[in-house]
Design a protein around this motif. Structure first.
Motif, PDB file in Angstrom:
ATOM      1  N   LEU A  18       5.888  -7.435   5.383  1.00  0.00           N
ATOM      2  CA  LEU A  18       4.551  -6.881   5.596  1.00  0.00           C
ATOM      3  C   LEU A  18       4.596  -5.369   5.455  1.00  0.00           C
ATOM      4  O   LEU A  18       5.471  -4.724   6.012  1.00  0.00           O
ATOM      5  CB  LEU A  18       4.035  -7.239   6.994  1.00  0.00           C
ATOM      6  N   ASN A  19       3.637  -4.821   4.737  1.00  0.00           N
ATOM      7  CA  ASN A  19       3.603  -3.377   4.510  1.00  0.00           C
ATOM      8  C   ASN A  19       2.186  -2.848   4.748  1.00  0.00           C
ATOM      9  O   ASN A  19       1.280  -3.141   3.975  1.00  0.00           O
ATOM     10  CB  ASN A  19       4.058  -3.061   3.084  1.00  0.00           C
ATOM     11  N   ALA A  20       2.007  -2.114   5.840  1.00  0.00           N
ATOM     12  CA  ALA A  20       0.750  -1.423   6.157  1.00  0.00           C
ATOM     13  C   ALA A  20      -0.455  -2.361   6.250  1.00  0.00           C
ATOM     14  O   ALA A  20      -1.513  -2.073   5.708  1.00  0.00           O
ATOM     15  CB  ALA A  20       0.499  -0.305   5.159  1.00  0.00           C
ATOM     16  N   ILE A  21      -0.287  -3.476   6.962  1.00  0.00           N
ATOM     17  CA  ILE A  21      -1.384  -4.425   7.156  1.00  0.00           C
ATOM     18  C   ILE A  21      -2.348  -3.884   8.206  1.00  0.00           C
ATOM     19  O   ILE A  21      -1.928  -3.475   9.289  1.00  0.00           O
ATOM     20  CB  ILE A  21      -0.848  -5.801   7.623  1.00  0.00           C
ATOM     21  N   SER A  22      -3.640  -3.872   7.899  1.00  0.00           N
ATOM     22  CA  SER A  22      -4.670  -3.465   8.846  1.00  0.00           C
ATOM     23  C   SER A  22      -5.797  -4.481   8.821  1.00  0.00           C
ATOM     24  O   SER A  22      -6.192  -4.951   7.749  1.00  0.00           O
ATOM     25  CB  SER A  22      -5.220  -2.079   8.494  1.00  0.00           C
TER      26      SER A  22
END
Length: 67
Positions: free
Chosen positions: A18-22
């Motif tokens: 996961l990379n920079a999930i918002s």
């Protein structure tokens, strides 16, 4: 907001998934997560529930940081 996720990074060992999930989920809303096999759906759920450590970002549930 009932659930707020900002810049969540997580993965397994040295493998980032996961990379920079918002995302935001308000009271009474539903959220669906779709994707092909291996796209990180289960990893997202495990990170939100605390089964996988967050490498970055934060998870806030009902105003309390649960990261």
């Amino acid at each position: 907001m009932m659930l707020e996720v900002r810049g969540l990074d997580s993965g397994y060992g040295r493998i980032p998934i996961l990379n920079a999930i918002s995302l935001d989920v308000a009271q009474g809303e539903f959220l669906g997560v779709w994707g092909h096999n291996g796209m990180g759906k289960s990893t997202l759920m495990r990170a939100l529930m605390g089964y996988l450590p967050a490498r970055g970002g934060r998870v806030v549930f009902e105003g309390t940081d649960i990261t």
